[in-house]
Design an enzyme around this catalytic site. Structure first.
Site, short mmCIF file in Angstrom:
data_model
loop_
_atom_site.label_atom_id
_atom_site.label_comp_id
_atom_site.label_asym_id
_atom_site.label_seq_id
_atom_site.Cartn_x
_atom_site.Cartn_y
_atom_site.Cartn_z
CG ASP A 59 -1.86 1.05 1.31
OD1 ASP A 59 -2.56 1.24 0.30
OD2 ASP A 59 -1.93 1.75 2.33
CB THR A 92 -1.81 6.01 -2.10
OG1 THR A 92 -1.66 4.60 -2.00
CG2 THR A 92 -2.91 6.45 -1.20
CB THR A 93 0.75 3.14 -5.81
OG1 THR A 93 0.56 2.49 -4.57
CG2 THR A 93 2.11 2.82 -6.35
CG ASP A 388 -6.91 0.08 -0.31
OD1 ASP A 388 -6.85 1.05 0.47
OD2 ASP A 388 -5.92 -0.41 -0.88
P1 ADP Z 1 -2.92 2.21 -5.90
O1 ADP Z 1 -2.23 2.46 -4.60
O2 ADP Z 1 -2.65 3.30 -6.88
O3 ADP Z 1 -4.37 1.90 -5.77
P2 ADP Z 1 -2.61 -0.55 -6.67
O4 ADP Z 1 -1.45 -1.37 -6.29
O5 ADP Z 1 -3.90 -0.81 -5.99
O6 ADP Z 1 -2.18 0.94 -6.51
O7 ADP Z 1 -2.80 -0.71 -8.23
C1 ADP Z 1 -3.81 -0.06 -8.93
C2 ADP Z 1 -3.64 -0.26 -10.41
O8 ADP Z 1 -3.77 -1.65 -10.75
C3 ADP Z 1 -4.73 0.46 -11.17
O9 ADP Z 1 -4.18 1.13 -12.26
C4 ADP Z 1 -5.64 -0.66 -11.61
O10 ADP Z 1 -6.35 -0.36 -12.79
C5 ADP Z 1 -4.68 -1.79 -11.81
N1 ADP Z 1 -5.35 -3.10 -11.76
C6 ADP Z 1 -6.11 -3.59 -10.79
N2 ADP Z 1 -6.55 -4.83 -11.09
C7 ADP Z 1 -6.05 -5.13 -12.32
C8 ADP Z 1 -6.12 -6.27 -13.19
N3 ADP Z 1 -6.82 -7.34 -12.85
N4 ADP Z 1 -5.45 -6.20 -14.35
C9 ADP Z 1 -4.73 -5.12 -14.67
N5 ADP Z 1 -4.61 -4.03 -13.90
C10 ADP Z 1 -5.26 -4.02 -12.74
MG MG Z 2 -5.34 0.27 -5.01
#
Ligand code: ADP
Ligand code: MG
Length: 540
Positions: A59, A92-93, A388
Site C-alpha cells: 500500500d 495512492t501509488t 481500500d
Molecule cells: P494504488 O495504490 O494506486 O491503488 P494498486 O497497487 O492498488 O495501486 O494498483 C492499482 C492499479 O492496478 C490500477 O491502475 C488498476 O487499474 C490496476 N489493476 C487492478 N486490477 C487489475 C487487473 N486485474 N489487471 C490489470 N490491472 C489491474
Molecule cells: Mg489500489
C-alpha cells in the site's frame, strides 16, 4: 567591497536550476520507491522500524508513512499520497507515480530551455482537459448495480494480501456498504463510521464475518454477570466507576480498629452509591471507557448487569451512533433518556477469546466486519485491503461514476490530450504532450510488473485505442491487451480525477520553486541544516 550577508550563518541555500533539479530528483526518488508495488502483480515491501516492528505491505501510503521521509520536496509528494488516502481511500501509488512522471517529463522540457512557468501552465491546462475526458468516458453506477459494485471491490483487493479470498470478501464488503448506504434525492452517502473493522487473529480469512451490530474486543468484567442480555438498555459511561486516588500523597492515621472499619465502610458506601445511580437509570448493560472497581463489579453482577471496561474512544463513538445512547461523563446525569438500545448484548467466544456482540441496534445501519486471519500481519493486510475496497465503493457511489482499470483509462486520457495538443500552439503544446506521455506510466508500469516488454505493449495499446476501443488495457495475468471493462476490472472515477489533480498540482508547485532556503529560523539553524543533499533520503 565586503560581501553582504542577509541570512544568518549556517543557512543553506540552493537556487536556480540547481534547486529545481534537486527537488525534481527527490520527488522522482519517492515515486521510484513505490512504483514497483503498482497493480496486482506489484511487489510488496517489508519495512522494519527502529523498534524492529515489521510491516509488510503493498500500500503506497503505508510505505511512505513508515519510511519517515525527510527531504522537503519528497515530503510534498508523500502529502499527496496522504490526501489521496483521505479523499478517496485508494489510488495512492497511482498519484505518487504520476507526480514523479510529470516531473520527469518536465525535466526534459527544462533542459530544452522551456521556462518552468510555461510548463506549469501547460500542465494546468492538461489536468483540466484530462478531467473533462474522464467524465465523458465514465459509466454510471448506483446501489442497484450490485455486479459493478462487486467488481469494484474485487479490483481494489486484487494483488493484495486478500487476493485468494477476494471474491468472498467482496460479497461481504458490498453487503456491508449496501447495509449502511443512505439514498437521498438520488445521492448516495455512506457514513464510514457505521462500518467497524475489528481484527481477530486466529482462524482463516474465509471466516471473516459481517455482523449486523457492533462487536467489541472485550469480555464482561465479572464471571457472575449474565452472558446474554435481551432488550438491552445500554449506558455509555466515560468516567471511572471507582474511587479516585487522591492527587497528593495523603496519610490517614488510624488509632483503633473501628476507625479502620469505618473507613472501609465509607469506601464501600461510595461505590455502592455509584452502582445505585446506574441501577436507578434502568440500565442493564454498562460500557465504560474507564476502569470499574472490583467491588463495583461485584455489585453490578449481583444486580444482573452486564459490564465491560476500558472500551476505546472510537468504539464508544460507534456505539453511541449505533444504539442511540449518549456518552455520560457524570453518573448523576445517567437518566433513562441517555440510554441506548439493542435487542441483544452477549458475550461469545471467537477463537479462544471472548468478545461482546451488540446486535439488533436501534440504528440498523451499524455493521461490523470481524476479520479473521492466520497471523497479525495477515489480518493487518486484509484490513488495509478491505479499507481500500470500502473507500472505493464510497467514492464510486458518491459521484455515481466508474471507469475501467488496467491502464485503459490513462491511455484514453493520453489519446485525448494528444488530440487537444494539436489545437494548441507554441511551447504549451509541448507541455501538454509531455503530460499525455506521463499518463502512460500507469500501463507501462503494469506491463513491467507482469514481466512484459513495456514498449511493445504501449504500442499495442495505442493501436487499440486509436481503433476506438476505449477500455483496452493491460491484463497483467494473461499478458494480453484486453477490454478491461469486460474483464471486470473497475475503479471509481474519483480515484483517477483526484490522482491527476493532486499529482499535477504538486508537480506545478515544485516546478515553480527556484530557491530553497533551509535552516533559516534561529533554532533550526543551530540543529544543523534541515536540507539534506540531493536525493537525501534516509536509508531504510
Ligand atoms: P494504488 O495504490 O494506486 O491503488 P494498486 O497497487 O492498488 O495501486 O494498483 C492499482 C492499479 O492496478 C490500477 O491502475 C488498476 O487499474 C490496476 N489493476 C487492478 N486490477 C487489475 C487487473 N486485474 N489487471 C490489470 N490491472 C489491474
Ligand atoms: Mg489500489
Amino acid at each position: 567591497m565586503q560581501p553582504i550577508f542577509i541570512l544568518p550563518e549556517g543557512t543553506q541555500r540552493t537556487s536556480g536550476k540547481n534547486a529545481q533539479k534537486m527537488n525534481i530528483e527527490a520527488a522522482k526518488l519517492v515515486a521510484d520507491q513505490v512504483r514497483s508495488t503498482l497493480g496486482p502483480k506489484g511487489m510488496d515491501k517489508m519495512i522494519v522500524d527502529s523498534l524492529g516492528d515489521i510491516t509488510i505491505t503493498n500500500d503506497g501510503v503505508t510505505i511512505l508513512e513508515e519510511m519517515n521521509i525527510e527531504h522537503p520536496a519528497a515530503k510534498m509528494i508523500v502529502e499527496i499520497a496522504k490526501t489521496q488516502e483521505s479523499e478517496v481511500g485508494d489510488g495512492t501509488t497511482t498519484a505518487v507515480v504520476l507526480a514523479g512522471e510529470f516531473l520527469k517529463n518536465a525535466e526534459a522540457l527544462l533542459e530544452k530551455n522551456i521556462h518552468p512557468t510555461v510548463i506549469a501552465k501547460g500542465y494546468g491546462m492538461s489536468a483540466m482537459k484530462a478531467i473533462e475526458i474522464l467524465n465523458k468516458i465514465a459509466e454510471d453506477v448506483s446501489l442497484k448495480n450490485k455486479d459493478i459494485l462487486k467488481n469494484i471491490a474485487v479490483t481494489a483487493m486484487t494483488g493484495k494480501g486478500a487476493e485468494a479470498q477476494k471474491e468472498i470478501l467482496a460479497d461481504k464488503v458490498v453487503q456491508a456498504v449496501l447495509d449502511i448506504a443512505e439514498e437521498y434525492e438520488g445521492r448516495v452517502t455512506l457514513d464510514l463510521e457505521n462500518i467497524k473493522l475489528e481484527k481477530k487473529s486466529g482462524g482463516s480469512v474465509e471466516e471473516t464475518e459481517l455482523i449486523k451490530g457492533i462487536v467489541l474486543d472485550k469480555d464482561r468484567v465479572h464471571s457472575g454477570m449474565p452472558k446474554r442480555i435481551e432488550n438491552a438498555k445500554i449506558a455509555l459511561i466515560d468516567t471511572a466507576i471507582e474511587i479516585k486516588d487522591t492527587e497528593t500523597d495523603a496519610k490517614i492515621s488510624i488509632t483503633d480498629p473501628s476507625q479502620m472499619q469505618a473507613f472501609l465502610d465509607q469506601e464501600e458506601r461510595m461505590i455502592k452509591n455509584m452502582v445505585d445511580k446506574i441501577i436507578k437509570s434502568g440500565a442493564n448493560v454498562i460500557l465504560c471507557q474507564k476502569g470499574i472497581d472490583d467491588l463495583a463489579q461485584h455489585f453490578l453482577s449481583k444486580n444482573g448487569i452486564y459490564a465491560c471496561r476500558r472500551v476505546t474512544k472510537s468504539d464508544m463513538d460507534k456505539l453511541a451512533l449505533a444504539t442511540g445512547a449518549q456518552v455520560t461523563m457524570n453518573l448523576d446525569d445517567l437518566t433513562p433518556e441517555v440510554l441506548g438500545h439493542a435487542q441483544i448484548v452477549e458475550e461469545l467466544k471467537v477463537g479462544d477469546e471472548n468478545m461482546t456482540f451488540v446486535r439488533g441496534c436501534k440504528n440498523p445501519k451499524a455493521v461490523t466486519m470481524l476479520i479473521h486471519g492466520g497471523t497479525d500481519h495477515i489480518v493487518d493486510e486484509i484490513k488495509r485491503a478491505l479499507t481500500d475496497a470500502i473507500g472505493d465503493l464510497r467514492a464510486a457511489l458518491a459521484n455515481g461514476k466508474v471507469v475501467a482499470g488496467g491502464g485503459s483509462t490513462e491511455m484514453e486520457v493520453a489519446k485525448g490530450l494528444r488530440k487537444y495538443a494539436d489545437t494548441l500552439e507554441g511551447k504549451e503544446q509541448l507541455a501538454v504532450l509531455a503530460f499525455a506521455e506521463a499518463m502512460e506510466v500507469i500501463p507501462r508500469t503494469l506491463a513491467e510488473s507482469a514481466g512484459l516488454d513495456p514498449i511493445d505493449k504501449i504500442a499495442e495499446l495505442k493501436a487499440a485505442h486509436d481503433k476506438g476501443n476505449t477500455w483496452a488495457g493491460m491484463d497483467v495475468f494473461s499478458g494480453k491487451i484486453k477490454d478491461m471493462w469486460r474483464e471486470k476490472v473497475m475503479e471509481p472515477l474519483k480515484i483517477k480525477t483526484q490522482a491527476i489533480k493532486a499529482a499535477s498540482e504538486v508537480a506545478m508547485m515544485i516546478l515553480r520553486i527556484d530557491d530553497v532556503i533551509a535552516g533559516g529560523s534561529g533554532s533550526d539553524a543551530r540543529r544543523g541544516p534541515a536540507m539534506p543533499d540531493m536525493g537525501g533520503m534516509p536509508p531504510m
